[in-house]
Motif scaffolding. Structure first.
Motif, PDB file in Angstrom:
ATOM      1  N   PHE A 158     -36.649  15.745  57.865  1.00  0.00           N
ATOM      2  CA  PHE A 158     -36.208  14.365  58.087  1.00  0.00           C
ATOM      3  C   PHE A 158     -37.408  13.434  58.269  1.00  0.00           C
ATOM      4  O   PHE A 158     -37.402  12.299  57.801  1.00  0.00           O
ATOM      5  N   ASN A 159     -38.425  13.948  58.973  1.00  0.00           N
ATOM      6  CA  ASN A 159     -39.620  13.130  59.208  1.00  0.00           C
ATOM      7  C   ASN A 159     -40.314  12.794  57.890  1.00  0.00           C
ATOM      8  O   ASN A 159     -40.719  11.650  57.668  1.00  0.00           O
ATOM      9  N   GLY A 210     -38.262  10.239  56.138  1.00  0.00           N
ATOM     10  CA  GLY A 210     -38.482   8.935  56.768  1.00  0.00           C
ATOM     11  C   GLY A 210     -39.787   8.316  56.316  1.00  0.00           C
ATOM     12  O   GLY A 210     -39.852   7.111  56.028  1.00  0.00           O
ATOM     13  N   LEU A 211     -40.827   9.147  56.254  1.00  0.00           N
ATOM     14  CA  LEU A 211     -42.127   8.645  55.795  1.00  0.00           C
ATOM     15  C   LEU A 211     -42.055   8.193  54.347  1.00  0.00           C
ATOM     16  O   LEU A 211     -42.688   7.218  53.956  1.00  0.00           O
ATOM     17  N   ILE A 249     -39.410   6.943  52.891  1.00  0.00           N
ATOM     18  CA  ILE A 249     -38.747   5.622  52.908  1.00  0.00           C
ATOM     19  C   ILE A 249     -39.751   4.550  53.342  1.00  0.00           C
ATOM     20  O   ILE A 249     -39.835   3.474  52.761  1.00  0.00           O
ATOM     21  N   LYS A 250     -40.526   4.901  54.356  1.00  0.00           N
ATOM     22  CA  LYS A 250     -41.506   3.947  54.876  1.00  0.00           C
ATOM     23  C   LYS A 250     -42.538   3.593  53.805  1.00  0.00           C
ATOM     24  O   LYS A 250     -42.875   2.418  53.616  1.00  0.00           O
ATOM     25  N   SER A 288     -41.939  14.638  64.607  1.00  0.00           N
ATOM     26  CA  SER A 288     -41.392  13.398  65.157  1.00  0.00           C
ATOM     27  C   SER A 288     -42.524  12.480  65.592  1.00  0.00           C
ATOM     28  O   SER A 288     -43.665  12.912  65.737  1.00  0.00           O
TER      29      SER A 288
END
Lengths: 269, 166
Positions: free
Chosen positions: A46-47, A50-51, A53-54, A118
């Motif tokens: 997930f991390n 997320g990165l 997406i970032k 995280s």
């Protein structure tokens, strides 16, 4: 709340208290460890997502070419800084320093690789850009105070807290991360480098007699028991302090972008 | 489901761009479960998520649990005594209050631990920190609107009921 519900509520709270007490006694440690083992890869996945997406967001808000050029310049700049440091080490005929810059292959330091799972917390009192959680803990030999480096051997932070299978790392741009540092200048200035505002690093209380130059490389001094000498921290971007002042300070730009960290290594020494 | 929401919160949300990294999915899930499924389901959900978050937390074990339970009790009180219906506005108000009070409770217990451990009081007067929190509140509210409308589409539990005289 009727009588039945009251009883149910009290029972639930009592069970909850038993669970919390069980945690502190350590009875549930095996169960917790299994849960952490199962969840760590999921958190890591997930991390990374997320990165992703970032990074996509960052790409879209900046002009693509400019960003590409900037990235290339950063890589080139880092490579030049490393090359510069290597040349200086050769000049001084110091075998140890030469080893520090490529320590993974030339030194005997033990290290453990880990995933970033995280950043910060839901309500962390510290900014999320200043801490990361990694999926290795005391069972892997990780201890408080050990150095965390990226794939190039550049120090990215310091272990601040450790559990069985996870550890919290203060990144070098955090004001909680203090590193004994030295500069590659003529005076071999030593001091404490600490993060500032989650962006840069500052090295303070440097005597005025010492000459600091822009682009001087700052490395760890080796005065901390668990952190070896010679890990690159950053380079000087600004020297502050008037001639009348007793001390001067240097603003240091970290060589690593904390947003790029997905895999790091902890130096076990 | 419980593991997924905690993984989403700890793994994904914290690494999102700054304007979304403060979103509190756990809080939103608790409030909506309370609104749709009632107090007991929400209580068990809060206990589950709170304990999981505490396992991953480096603050004392129980901080998330206590803070989230207090928010649940507050939301339960507000649903029961202040808001007459379960409209979007009542949900948004409770999420807003819940977000603010969760930050207060969590930080209070954190500093309480620091006080007893005689650690350093690291009070943040940093614009960026509060900007992230403000955006976190905003993104939590936006997310709540999405969840409310999705639930409204899937279930009748949030739709208003009118009684007609025959």
């Amino acid at each position: 709340m009727n009588k039945n519900n009251k009883q149910k509520f009290i029972t639930t709270m009592a069970v909850l208290l038993v669970f919390v007490a069980g945690h502190y006694i350590g009875v549930f440690r095996p169960v917790e460890n299994i849960l952490v083992k199962i969840l760590n890869p999921i958190f890591g996945g997930f991390n990374s997502a997320g990165l992703g997406i970032k990074n996509t967001y960052n790409d879209s808000v900046n002009k693509a070419d400019l960003l590409k050029n900037l990235e290339e310049m950063k890589i080139q700049s880092n490579a030049l800084v490393e090359e510069n440091a290597k040349l200086k080490t050769v000049q001084e005929e110091n075998e140890l320093l030469r080893g520090y810059l490529s320590f993974f292959t030339k030194t005997n330091y033990k290290y453990v690789m880990s995933n970033v799972i995280s950043r910060g917390g839901i309500s962390d009192t510290l900014k999320t850009t200043e801490t990361i959680t990694i999926d290795r803990g005391s069972r892997n030999g990780v201890m408080v105070g050990q150095a965390v480096v990226n794939n190039k051997g550049i120090i990215v932070g310091k272990v601040s807290e450790v559990k069985d299978d996870i550890a919290k790392v203060f990144l070098v741009n955090s004001n909680q991360c203090k590193l004994a540092a030295t500069m590659f200048n003529n005076d071999k200035t030593v001091g404490i480098a600490e993060g500032e505002l989650g962006l840069t690093i500052r090295m303070s209380f440097i005597p005025q007699t010492q000459k600091l130059n822009k682009n001087d490389l700052v490395v760890t001094s080796g005065l901390e028991p668990l952190i070896p000498r010679g890990l690159a921290i950053g380079k000087v971007t600004e020297v502050q302090g008037n001639n009348n002042d007793l001390w001067q300070s240097a603003v240091i730009e970290p060589l690593v972008n904390p947003d790029d960290l997905t895999i790091v290594s902890v130096l076990l020494k | 489901m419980l593991l997924a929401i905690v993984a989403l919160q700890k793994g994904l949300v914290t690494s999102l761009p700054y304007f979304m990294s403060g979103t509190n999915l756990i809080l939103i899930s608790i409030i909506f479960i309370l609104g749709v499924y009632g107090f007991w389901t929400a209580l068990y959900w809060t206990i589950g998520t709170g304990m999981l978050l505490d396992i991953y937390s480096f603050v004392f074990f129980g901080n998330y649990l206590i803070s989230l339970l207090l928010i649940l009790f507050l939301a339960h009180f507000l649903f029961g005594f202040l808001f007459t219906n379960k409209s979007l506005y009542s949900f948004l108000t409770i999420v807003l209050l819940g977000y603010v009070f969760f930050e207060i409770f969590y930080t209070f217990f954190y500093y309480l631990e620091v006080f007893f451990k005689k650690g350093n009081f690291d009070i943040i007067f940093d614009r960026d920190f509060y900007t992230i929190k403000a955006f976190g509140l905003l993104s939590s509210l936006v997310f709540s609107v999405i969840v409310f409308n999705s639930l409204n589409f899937l279930t009748n539990k949030l739709k208003p009921v009118f009684l007609f005289r025959s």
